[in-house]
Design a protein around this motif. Structure first.
Motif, PDB file in Angstrom:
ATOM      1  N   THR A  26       0.821  -1.207   0.000  1.00 39.03           N
ATOM      2  CA  THR A  26       0.000   0.000   0.000  1.00 39.03           C
ATOM      3  C   THR A  26       0.855   1.258   0.000  1.00 39.03           C
ATOM      4  O   THR A  26       0.422   2.292  -0.502  1.00 39.03           O
ATOM      5  CB  THR A  26      -0.961   0.025   1.202  1.00 39.03           C
ATOM      6  OG1 THR A  26      -0.212  -0.155   2.401  1.00 39.03           O
ATOM      7  CG2 THR A  26      -2.006  -1.061   1.094  1.00 39.03           C
ATOM      8  N   GLU A  62      -5.406  -4.794  -4.170  1.00 41.08           N
ATOM      9  CA  GLU A  62      -4.679  -3.574  -3.819  1.00 41.08           C
ATOM     10  C   GLU A  62      -5.638  -2.481  -3.351  1.00 41.08           C
ATOM     11  O   GLU A  62      -5.405  -1.832  -2.324  1.00 41.08           O
ATOM     12  CB  GLU A  62      -3.871  -3.078  -5.024  1.00 41.08           C
ATOM     13  CG  GLU A  62      -2.710  -3.973  -5.387  1.00 41.08           C
ATOM     14  CD  GLU A  62      -2.083  -3.648  -6.725  1.00 41.08           C
ATOM     15  OE1 GLU A  62      -0.937  -4.083  -6.955  1.00 41.08           O
ATOM     16  OE2 GLU A  62      -2.717  -2.954  -7.556  1.00 41.08           O
ATOM     17  N   ASN A  65      -7.020  -3.245   0.065  1.00 44.46           N
ATOM     18  CA  ASN A  65      -6.024  -2.987   1.099  1.00 44.46           C
ATOM     19  C   ASN A  65      -5.915  -1.497   1.410  1.00 44.46           C
ATOM     20  O   ASN A  65      -5.847  -1.094   2.587  1.00 44.46           O
ATOM     21  CB  ASN A  65      -4.664  -3.539   0.701  1.00 44.46           C
ATOM     22  CG  ASN A  65      -4.609  -5.053   0.714  1.00 44.46           C
ATOM     23  OD1 ASN A  65      -5.451  -5.712   1.324  1.00 44.46           O
ATOM     24  ND2 ASN A  65      -3.630  -5.617   0.035  1.00 44.46           N
ATOM     25  N   VAL A  66      -5.885  -0.662   0.378  1.00 41.14           N
ATOM     26  CA  VAL A  66      -5.773   0.795   0.591  1.00 41.14           C
ATOM     27  C   VAL A  66      -7.006   1.328   1.298  1.00 41.14           C
ATOM     28  O   VAL A  66      -6.895   2.067   2.284  1.00 41.14           O
ATOM     29  CB  VAL A  66      -5.558   1.523  -0.760  1.00 41.14           C
ATOM     30  CG1 VAL A  66      -5.695   3.031  -0.586  1.00 41.14           C
ATOM     31  CG2 VAL A  66      -4.192   1.192  -1.338  1.00 41.14           C
ATOM     32  N   GLN A  69      -7.085   0.211   4.866  1.00 38.57           N
ATOM     33  CA  GLN A  69      -6.087   0.908   5.682  1.00 38.57           C
ATOM     34  C   GLN A  69      -6.586   2.305   6.053  1.00 38.57           C
ATOM     35  O   GLN A  69      -6.374   2.771   7.181  1.00 38.57           O
ATOM     36  CB  GLN A  69      -4.770   1.021   4.924  1.00 38.57           C
ATOM     37  CG  GLN A  69      -3.655   1.682   5.700  1.00 38.57           C
ATOM     38  CD  GLN A  69      -2.362   1.729   4.894  1.00 38.57           C
ATOM     39  OE1 GLN A  69      -2.343   1.461   3.709  1.00 38.57           O
ATOM     40  NE2 GLN A  69      -1.297   2.087   5.552  1.00 38.57           N
TER      41      GLN A  69
END
Length: 72
Positions: A26, A62, A65-66, A69
């Protein structure tokens, strides 16, 4: 003959699994835009992931995940 076919299927499956690209960390991906951050704040995680992917070309993993987060 069936054994050869079964082995071929297993080998092809392994090749597909091994060739999949690994997701980028990330920290290597762009920060979410203001629009994506707004969606995250509104609790619209799926929409935020969709928007992030469209804006950045990130993979599903991806983008997830970003967004995950930044949703913390």
């Amino acid at each position: 003959m069936e054994a050869i076919l079964a082995i071929s299927v297993i080998v092809l499956t392994l090749v597909v699994i091994i060739k999949q690209p690994r997701p980028r960390p990330t920290s290597d991906l762009p920060d979410p835009s203001n629009d994506v951050q707004r969606l995250i704040r509104q609790g619209k995680k799926v929409a935020a992931i969709r928007a992030y992917r469209k804006q950045t070309g990130a993979t599903l993993l991806e983008a997830s995940n970003v967004v995950g987060q930044h949703a913390v």
